[in-house]
Design an enzyme around this catalytic site. Sequence first.
Site: not given
Ligand code: 0O2
Length: 267
Positions: A155, A23, A78, A140, A121
């Site tokens: 990072e 989409k 993304r 997400e 997000h």
């Molecule tokens: P992967 O490998 O990326 O799949 P949200 O509730 O989503 O609005 P929150 O509470 O930060 O925000 O959620 P979460 O679950 O901690 O983070 C969701 C995803 O956001 C992460 O997936 C990352 O992709 C990205 N993200 C969040 N914070 C950071 C950060 O400080 N650095 C980076 N590089 N990415 C971040 P995952 O679970 O890391 O896994």
Amino acid sequence: MEIQLWREFLDPYALAVDELMIKFNHLMTAFRKSDDYCPIELVQGRVKSIASIIEKANRKKIPLEDIENEMWDICGIRLICQFVEDCYQVVDMIKSRTDMEVVSENDYIAFPKDSGYRSFHLRILYTVQSVSGPKKIHGEIQVRTLGMNSWSTIEHSLQYKYRSNIPDELKIRLRNTADGMIETDKELSSIRDEIRSARELRFEEERIVNDILLSIQNLYRFVSHREAVRIQEEFYDIYKEQNIEKLRHFATELDIIAEGYRAQTIN
Ligand code: 0O2
């Protein structure tokens, strides 16, 4: 959960990722076809790996039986944009869609995380048709600029290396590069119009060249081989000049010639 059950569990998420990517990619094509500036530069999607789901469930203390309701990024999309302004336009576009429901949002662009992480997000509900009927999937969508994306990718790799214990000195340096990225995004936004018009010009040139090549191909049916080659060489000479006005003019002339031949054939 047994491996076979994981597969079954993840199947609808894979379908959701595939559908959403189609989409959004289609949306990009539609923008480009209509000559409008496309605010999305790149679409990525993935189903979270089993290892990553288990790691996150442990980290966030989510019982495995609750991951379906409590983990939002098993289906992850993304959308990468050129400019910060585009990110907000894309967010509005998503909110106005009827095939997905935005249930919450986090603006880490306006309010970056302590790590320096920036992205917008959106938590969504998206219905797929699974073998057992319709199924609402949690998903997400992360919307970010190219700069935010390169920073978070780097990072993220460091997080893997240091298992969430990134040394303080490195954290500060990452924070500084994130600040630098904010400045870069601001600077790029300030020359946005220039970049956008250059990009539109490039797409227009591509379209004209495609039209010209198609017209020449069609002319082969009506004119002698020699004449077609002559027209083709004329096109190459004009193309080398890199003058879009001349290309436009040449395309119009070819259209008129082709129209003349078409009329002759009908008569
Ligand atoms: P992967 O490998 O990326 O799949 P949200 O509730 O989503 O609005 P929150 O509470 O930060 O925000 O959620 P979460 O679950 O901690 O983070 C969701 C995803 O956001 C992460 O997936 C990352 O992709 C990205 N993200 C969040 N914070 C950071 C950060 O400080 N650095 C980076 N590089 N990415 C971040 P995952 O679970 O890391 O896994």
